[in-house]
Design an enzyme around this catalytic site. Structure first.
Site, PDB file in Angstrom:
ATOM      1  N   LYS A  79       0.913  -1.341   0.263  1.00 17.49           N
ATOM      2  CA  LYS A  79      -0.146   0.422  -0.015  1.00 17.49           C
ATOM      3  C   LYS A  79       1.147   1.200  -0.718  1.00 17.49           C
ATOM      4  CE  LYS A  79      -3.067  -0.484  -0.519  1.00 17.49           C
ATOM      5  NZ  LYS A  79      -3.664  -0.094  -1.823  1.00 17.49           N
ATOM      6  N   HIS A 136       6.724  -7.621  -2.668  1.00 16.34           N
ATOM      7  CA  HIS A 136       6.920  -6.872  -1.275  1.00 16.34           C
ATOM      8  C   HIS A 136       8.116  -7.122  -0.385  1.00 16.34           C
ATOM      9  CE1 HIS A 136       3.283  -4.290  -2.457  1.00 16.34           C
ATOM     10  NE2 HIS A 136       2.681  -6.062  -2.775  1.00 16.34           N
ATOM     11  N   ARG A 158       6.285   5.753   0.573  1.00 16.08           N
ATOM     12  CA  ARG A 158       5.226   7.166   1.007  1.00 16.08           C
ATOM     13  C   ARG A 158       5.186   7.238   2.597  1.00 16.08           C
ATOM     14  NH1 ARG A 158      -0.903   4.949   0.263  1.00 16.08           N
ATOM     15  NH2 ARG A 158      -1.664   6.707  -0.718  1.00 16.08           N
ATOM     16  N   TYR A 230       6.592   8.203  -3.288  1.00 11.55           N
ATOM     17  CA  TYR A 230       5.009   8.397  -3.653  1.00 11.55           C
ATOM     18  C   TYR A 230       4.694  10.271  -4.026  1.00 11.55           C
ATOM     19  CZ  TYR A 230       0.190   7.835  -4.438  1.00 11.55           C
ATOM     20  OH  TYR A 230      -1.719   7.438  -4.590  1.00 11.55           O
TER      21      TYR A 230
END
Length: 339
Positions: A79, A136, A158, A230
């Site tokens: 995410k 990941h 992020r 991000y």
């Protein structure tokens, strides 16, 4: 980069019964944390937390994956903008083969176009393959062949506050969809999840260790590891699209730039466009033994959405933790209020 059909596979078909039993024995002995999801504990392995259903795949890949020098691994924690990164890289790498209207992304979920190594979507065969792969897995957990081969890595991170909120929403939604018998009260609250995240207990966490591993590696090997944020890419995507194309070895020509090809790809890969494609609105894909809605991977994609779920004090606490954990690395995550 010539794209051919993705090499989706069932991990169980590749792994021997003996190896599978060996992995499961190891997993059964690992420290566990059950708070994130009631039906699936997190297991601590090599300093990071994995769900068992994916750890088996990660262990298999560590033992069997043979990276090629032409491979490019798209790496990220969960995410942090993984779907966006995959779509951008895929569209940039295959732009001479497809345009926006003929792109496989129109009808195929992004994660199926670029499979995950650690989710059991990689076949052991070392024949010809599309060189874009994803994982990941933390840098220190990558198969030795990745480091030895000198293959390239693109890493996207992020702001941890937005990452946490997105992860919390995602795991709740997937858990609810996978286990219909669960009620709202059975799912972890934002406060409970936040405490765990701050302790480093989260999917592929501690988050700061995940980020720091790739950051340090990018400083040591800038020619083969591209480290991206991000928030920076959201603010001004075009320069980063150009940087990605150069890194992949397929830079945009001056004719493409003048003709608006970069902007076409950016718009096609935007959250607004991808989330509204029929395959992502109504499609399903197989993840282990569960069918997952593609729409679960599209929520908001907004910078600063954490403010709708966390207090200012919670945000400050996580910022302070990150600053402490990343101290001396040169990496800064604190995002200014106007962002």
């Amino acid at each position: 980069m010539e794209f051919s059909s993705p090499f989706q596979t069932n991990l169980a078909a590749n792994i021997s019964a003996e190896s599978q039993e060996e992995y499961r024995k190891i997993i059964s002995t690992l420290p566990k944390e059950t708070a994130w999801t009631p039906m699936q504990p997190l297991c601590l392995y090599q300093g990071f937390w994995f769900f068992p259903i994916f750890l088996e795949g990660a262990m298999y890949i560590q033992d069997h994956f043979q990276a090629q020098s032409t491979d490019v691994l798209l790496c990220s924690s969960v995410k942090t903008g993984t779907v966006w990164l995959k779509a951008l890289c895929f569209s940039i790498a295959t732009r001479t083969q497809f345009n926006n209207y003929t792109s496989p992304l129109q009808t195929t979920f992004t994660h199926q176009c670029i499979p995950f190594l650690d989710y059991g979507e990689y076949a052991a065969s070392q024949g010809p393959r599309f060189p874009l792969l994803a994982t990941h897995m933390p840098y220190t957990c990558l198969p030795k062949s990745v480091i030895d081969s000198g293959c390239k890595i693109v890493y996207l991170c992020r702001d941890p506050k937005d990452n946490f909120v997105s992860l919390w929403h995602f795991l709740r939604k997937v858990t609810r969809n996978s286990f219909k018998e669960l009620k709202e009260g059975d799912l972890i609250s934002v406060e409970e999840a936040f405490e765990l995240f701050c302790k480093g207990i989260s999917f592929y966490g501690p988050y700061w260790e995940h980020v720091l591993g790739y950051w340090n590696a990018s400083l040591e090997h800038p020619e083969r590891i591209l480290f991206l944020k991000y928030e920076d890419m959201m603010k001004e995507t075009a320069p980063y699209a150009k940087k990605i194309a150069e890194f992949l070895g397929c830079p945009f020509s001056s004719e493409e730039e003048r003709g608006g090809r970069i902007q076409e790809i950016i718009e096609f890969c935007s959250f607004e466009n991808l989330s509204n494609l029929e395959v992502n609105k109504a499609g399903l894909h197989q993840k282990k033994d569960k069918l997952i809605e593609n729409s679960a991977y599209f929520r908001k994609g907004k910078v600063g959405d954490w403010r709708n779920y966390l207090t200012t004090e919670m945000g400050e606490r996580l910022d302070n933790i990150m600053e402490q954990k990343l101290s001396g690395s040169g990496l800064i995550f604190r995002v200014s209020p106007q962002d």
